[in-house]
Design a protein around this motif. Structure first.
Motif, PDB file in Angstrom:
ATOM      1  N   ILE A 241       0.832  -1.201   0.000  1.00 53.64           N
ATOM      2  CA  ILE A 241       0.000   0.000   0.000  1.00 53.64           C
ATOM      3  C   ILE A 241       0.868   1.253   0.000  1.00 53.64           C
ATOM      4  O   ILE A 241       0.579   2.229  -0.706  1.00 53.64           O
ATOM      5  CB  ILE A 241      -0.951  -0.020   1.213  1.00 53.64           C
ATOM      6  CG1 ILE A 241      -2.009  -1.114   1.032  1.00 53.64           C
ATOM      7  CG2 ILE A 241      -1.616   1.342   1.409  1.00 53.64           C
ATOM      8  CD1 ILE A 241      -2.870  -1.350   2.252  1.00 53.64           C
ATOM      9  N   LYS A 242       1.943   1.233   0.768  1.00 52.76           N
ATOM     10  CA  LYS A 242       2.798   2.419   0.870  1.00 52.76           C
ATOM     11  C   LYS A 242       3.587   2.680  -0.412  1.00 52.76           C
ATOM     12  O   LYS A 242       3.742   3.846  -0.821  1.00 52.76           O
ATOM     13  CB  LYS A 242       3.765   2.262   2.048  1.00 52.76           C
ATOM     14  CG  LYS A 242       4.662   3.479   2.247  1.00 52.76           C
ATOM     15  CD  LYS A 242       5.514   3.375   3.492  1.00 52.76           C
ATOM     16  CE  LYS A 242       6.364   4.632   3.656  1.00 52.76           C
ATOM     17  NZ  LYS A 242       7.187   4.597   4.890  1.00 52.76           N
ATOM     18  N   HIS A 243       4.065   1.625  -1.071  1.00 57.17           N
ATOM     19  CA  HIS A 243       5.039   1.816  -2.138  1.00 57.17           C
ATOM     20  C   HIS A 243       4.530   1.512  -3.540  1.00 57.17           C
ATOM     21  O   HIS A 243       5.237   1.844  -4.515  1.00 57.17           O
ATOM     22  CB  HIS A 243       6.268   0.944  -1.855  1.00 57.17           C
ATOM     23  CG  HIS A 243       6.993   1.308  -0.599  1.00 57.17           C
ATOM     24  ND1 HIS A 243       7.764   2.440  -0.480  1.00 57.17           N
ATOM     25  CD2 HIS A 243       7.043   0.687   0.624  1.00 57.17           C
ATOM     26  CE1 HIS A 243       8.270   2.507   0.742  1.00 57.17           C
ATOM     27  NE2 HIS A 243       7.848   1.461   1.434  1.00 57.17           N
TER      28      HIS A 243
ATOM     29  N   GLU B 174      -0.958  -1.783  -9.416  1.00 57.46           N
ATOM     30  CA  GLU B 174       0.090  -2.750  -9.071  1.00 57.46           C
ATOM     31  C   GLU B 174      -0.296  -3.550  -7.833  1.00 57.46           C
ATOM     32  O   GLU B 174      -0.074  -4.767  -7.764  1.00 57.46           O
ATOM     33  CB  GLU B 174       1.427  -2.029  -8.851  1.00 57.46           C
ATOM     34  CG  GLU B 174       2.066  -1.455 -10.107  1.00 57.46           C
ATOM     35  CD  GLU B 174       1.435  -0.143 -10.541  1.00 57.46           C
ATOM     36  OE1 GLU B 174       1.668   0.270 -11.691  1.00 57.46           O
ATOM     37  OE2 GLU B 174       0.692   0.472  -9.734  1.00 57.46           O
ATOM     38  N   PHE B 175      -0.875  -2.878  -6.857  1.00 57.06           N
ATOM     39  CA  PHE B 175      -1.266  -3.590  -5.639  1.00 57.06           C
ATOM     40  C   PHE B 175      -2.323  -4.648  -5.942  1.00 57.06           C
ATOM     41  O   PHE B 175      -2.277  -5.759  -5.395  1.00 57.06           O
ATOM     42  CB  PHE B 175      -1.790  -2.622  -4.582  1.00 57.06           C
ATOM     43  CG  PHE B 175      -2.151  -3.307  -3.293  1.00 57.06           C
ATOM     44  CD1 PHE B 175      -1.178  -3.564  -2.338  1.00 57.06           C
ATOM     45  CD2 PHE B 175      -3.455  -3.720  -3.045  1.00 57.06           C
ATOM     46  CE1 PHE B 175      -1.501  -4.218  -1.148  1.00 57.06           C
ATOM     47  CE2 PHE B 175      -3.789  -4.374  -1.867  1.00 57.06           C
ATOM     48  CZ  PHE B 175      -2.807  -4.624  -0.917  1.00 57.06           C
ATOM     49  N   LEU B 176      -3.272  -4.327  -6.804  1.00 57.75           N
ATOM     50  CA  LEU B 176      -4.291  -5.318  -7.156  1.00 57.75           C
ATOM     51  C   LEU B 176      -3.652  -6.554  -7.792  1.00 57.75           C
ATOM     52  O   LEU B 176      -4.090  -7.688  -7.542  1.00 57.75           O
ATOM     53  CB  LEU B 176      -5.316  -4.704  -8.107  1.00 57.75           C
ATOM     54  CG  LEU B 176      -6.193  -3.580  -7.537  1.00 57.75           C
ATOM     55  CD1 LEU B 176      -7.214  -3.141  -8.578  1.00 57.75           C
ATOM     56  CD2 LEU B 176      -6.898  -4.004  -6.246  1.00 57.75           C
TER      57      LEU B 176
ATOM     58  N   GLY C 263     -15.901  -3.778  -1.603  1.00 55.52           N
ATOM     59  CA  GLY C 263     -15.119  -4.801  -0.914  1.00 55.52           C
ATOM     60  C   GLY C 263     -14.471  -4.260   0.344  1.00 55.52           C
ATOM     61  O   GLY C 263     -14.870  -3.212   0.883  1.00 55.52           O
ATOM     62  N   PRO C 264     -13.460  -4.958   0.858  1.00 48.73           N
ATOM     63  CA  PRO C 264     -12.728  -4.467   2.025  1.00 48.73           C
ATOM     64  C   PRO C 264     -12.201  -3.052   1.796  1.00 48.73           C
ATOM     65  O   PRO C 264     -11.906  -2.662   0.660  1.00 48.73           O
ATOM     66  CB  PRO C 264     -11.586  -5.480   2.172  1.00 48.73           C
ATOM     67  CG  PRO C 264     -12.107  -6.723   1.521  1.00 48.73           C
ATOM     68  CD  PRO C 264     -12.956  -6.271   0.385  1.00 48.73           C
ATOM     69  N   VAL C 265     -12.063  -2.298   2.870  1.00 49.44           N
ATOM     70  CA  VAL C 265     -11.717  -0.879   2.774  1.00 49.44           C
ATOM     71  C   VAL C 265     -10.467  -0.657   1.929  1.00 49.44           C
ATOM     72  O   VAL C 265     -10.431   0.227   1.063  1.00 49.44           O
ATOM     73  CB  VAL C 265     -11.535  -0.286   4.185  1.00 49.44           C
ATOM     74  CG1 VAL C 265     -10.874   1.082   4.125  1.00 49.44           C
ATOM     75  CG2 VAL C 265     -12.883  -0.192   4.901  1.00 49.44           C
ATOM     76  N   PHE C 266      -9.420  -1.444   2.131  1.00 45.99           N
ATOM     77  CA  PHE C 266      -8.138  -1.174   1.475  1.00 45.99           C
ATOM     78  C   PHE C 266      -8.183  -1.446  -0.021  1.00 45.99           C
ATOM     79  O   PHE C 266      -7.274  -1.037  -0.754  1.00 45.99           O
ATOM     80  CB  PHE C 266      -7.014  -1.980   2.134  1.00 45.99           C
ATOM     81  CG  PHE C 266      -7.063  -3.462   1.879  1.00 45.99           C
ATOM     82  CD1 PHE C 266      -6.298  -4.042   0.884  1.00 45.99           C
ATOM     83  CD2 PHE C 266      -7.879  -4.280   2.651  1.00 45.99           C
ATOM     84  CE1 PHE C 266      -6.344  -5.410   0.652  1.00 45.99           C
ATOM     85  CE2 PHE C 266      -7.936  -5.640   2.437  1.00 45.99           C
ATOM     86  CZ  PHE C 266      -7.167  -6.211   1.434  1.00 45.99           C
TER      87      PHE C 266
ATOM     88  N   TYR D  88      -7.675   3.456  -0.605  1.00 49.35           N
ATOM     89  CA  TYR D  88      -6.296   2.992  -0.769  1.00 49.35           C
ATOM     90  C   TYR D  88      -5.333   4.170  -0.710  1.00 49.35           C
ATOM     91  O   TYR D  88      -4.328   4.133   0.015  1.00 49.35           O
ATOM     92  CB  TYR D  88      -6.167   2.242  -2.089  1.00 49.35           C
ATOM     93  CG  TYR D  88      -4.787   1.726  -2.395  1.00 49.35           C
ATOM     94  CD1 TYR D  88      -4.380   0.476  -1.944  1.00 49.35           C
ATOM     95  CD2 TYR D  88      -3.883   2.485  -3.145  1.00 49.35           C
ATOM     96  CE1 TYR D  88      -3.109  -0.005  -2.230  1.00 49.35           C
ATOM     97  CE2 TYR D  88      -2.613   2.018  -3.421  1.00 49.35           C
ATOM     98  CZ  TYR D  88      -2.232   0.766  -2.963  1.00 49.35           C
ATOM     99  OH  TYR D  88      -0.971   0.293  -3.235  1.00 49.35           O
ATOM    100  N   HIS D  89      -5.630   5.223  -1.445  1.00 45.58           N
ATOM    101  CA  HIS D  89      -4.730   6.378  -1.473  1.00 45.58           C
ATOM    102  C   HIS D  89      -4.753   7.120  -0.140  1.00 45.58           C
ATOM    103  O   HIS D  89      -3.731   7.679   0.284  1.00 45.58           O
ATOM    104  CB  HIS D  89      -5.118   7.302  -2.624  1.00 45.58           C
ATOM    105  CG  HIS D  89      -4.844   6.696  -3.972  1.00 45.58           C
ATOM    106  ND1 HIS D  89      -3.569   6.431  -4.420  1.00 45.58           N
ATOM    107  CD2 HIS D  89      -5.688   6.270  -4.944  1.00 45.58           C
ATOM    108  CE1 HIS D  89      -3.617   5.886  -5.632  1.00 45.58           C
ATOM    109  NE2 HIS D  89      -4.895   5.778  -5.959  1.00 45.58           N
TER     110      HIS D  89
END
Length: 377
Positions: A88-90, A95-97, A257-260, A266-267
């Motif tokens: 999440i940070k980087h 990309e995270f998905l 879905g889930p918060v993140f 996410y941002h």
């Protein structure tokens, strides 16, 4: 984010019984909205939470407390949280998905390699042994998630079509949902469901036999069927991502879905992630290291039912020492009834009305009760 700090040797009686290599939960199966309503989080609050897969830690982080301590005794869950929070940070959202197995735009192992240097040595070593979990989709990597996937593929598909499940999840009203479920709740479905959610099936394939040590409950399959029926009858399932994953193995709309996994959230979390401190320890070992009254809230999952009544009482005592007056703890009971003991009534006030109101709103269908207790002055 502070990568996993290692504390003293684990003291919890269940710690030695659980395989530390197993990711038990790739997602958190406890409704974060209950915690949000149980706690009145302010910017100067310090929160302690069971880490698990980190989903509820991130949901609480959205309320901007000063610190959230994400504590877990499993190196597998620690490694999962470290990777999730570093991602999440980087990483950008697309990309995270891909890293989490929800998109194929990027190779997850290449993304992991970009994040490896941000992880603790213990977590790097863990992922070196478990590249398969990354390449096969981290969102599905938990033992419980695999248990649900087998149910969907090999059992539920025998009695419910995907079209019928879609009509249940997308019903335009609670009344329409109730009618759809009435049509689907056949004797064949009930037989499949109760057999799959028997104690022997869950203990072997979904959880661990050690987690049933204090369970005194006959007919778990029927018990879980009753909870499932209750949720389908009382709660509108539209945008209930817990039920959606249980029945379909995916999230059709990430914004529900889930918060993140929601892009705007996410941002928002990206800028807050350094407020999380990950601790590899159990509560019995960690709580005595904290100053008195240093915590505002503690989100405790269902930890009390995996330890003896005597150990549970001692843990409530330790919590009373570390939660500030007016602070609260919140926890679930799955199969074993646990509450603070009568000997601590001068320290803990059980909020009966709030607890009962919130369990009726619980979107994660299998818990039998939810408890909120407030620390007295």
């Amino acid at each position: 984010m502070v990568a996993g700090d290692v504390q003293a040797p684990l003291k919890s009686e269940i710690a030695s019984d659980l395989d530390p290599e197993v990711i038990r939960y790739a997602q958190v199966w406890e409704d974060y909205t209950l915690l949000e309503q149980a706690f009145d989080i302010r910017e100067d609050d310090r929160i302690l939470s069971v880490g698990s897969a980190g989903c509820n830690v991130l949901a609480l982080l959205r309320h901007r407390p000063r610190t959230i301590i994400a504590l877990d005794m499993s190196i597998a869950q620690i490694a999962l949280m470290e990777l999730k929070f570093a991602g999440i940070k980087h990483l950008g959202y697309p990309e995270f998905l891909s890293l989490w197995g929800l998109s194929q735009r990027h190779h997850p192992l290449h993304l992991y390699q970009q994040l490896e240097s941000f992880l603790s040595e213990t977590s790097r070593d863990y992922w070196q042994r478990h590249h398969d979990a990354i390449t096969s989709g981290l969102i599905h990597a938990g033992k419980l998630e695999r248990f649900f996937q087998v149910m969907q593929r090999d059992h539920l598909a025998q009695v419910w079509s995907q079209e019928a499940i879609g009509r249940l999840l997308d019903a335009p009203s609670l009344e329409a949902q109730q009618e759809q479920f009435r049509q689907m709740a056949t004797a064949e479905f009930e037989a499949v469901f109760t057999a799959y959610f028997s104690q022997s099936s869950i203990a072997e394939n979904g959880r661990d036999p050690a987690q049933f040590r204090y369970v005194e409950h006959d007919g778990l399959g029927s018990h879980f069927l009753q909870r499932f029926r209750h949720t389908c009858a009382r709660q509108w399932l539209r945008q209930n991502h817990y039920m959606e994953y249980l029945l379909t193995g995916t999230y059709r709309d990430l914004e529900a879905g889930p918060v993140f996994l929601r892009q705007a959230r996410y941002h928002e979390l990206k800028d807050l992630i350094d407020r999380i401190r990950i601790i590899h320890a159990d509560f019995e070992s960690y709580l005595p290291t904290l100053p008195p009254a240093s915590l505002s809230y503690a989100a405790l999952s269902d930890i009390f039912e995996y330890i003896s009544p005597e150990a549970s009482d001692r843990l409530f005592t330790q919590l009373a020492d570390t939660i500030r007056p007016g602070g609260r703890i919140a926890y679930w009971n799955l199969l074993v009834p646990r509450r603070s003991p009568p000997s601590l009534r001068a320290q803990w006030h059980h909020l009966d009305e709030l607890s009962e109101r919130l369990i009726e709103r619980d979107r994660a269908w299998f818990y039998q009760s939810f408890h909120v207790e407030e620390r007295l002055a």
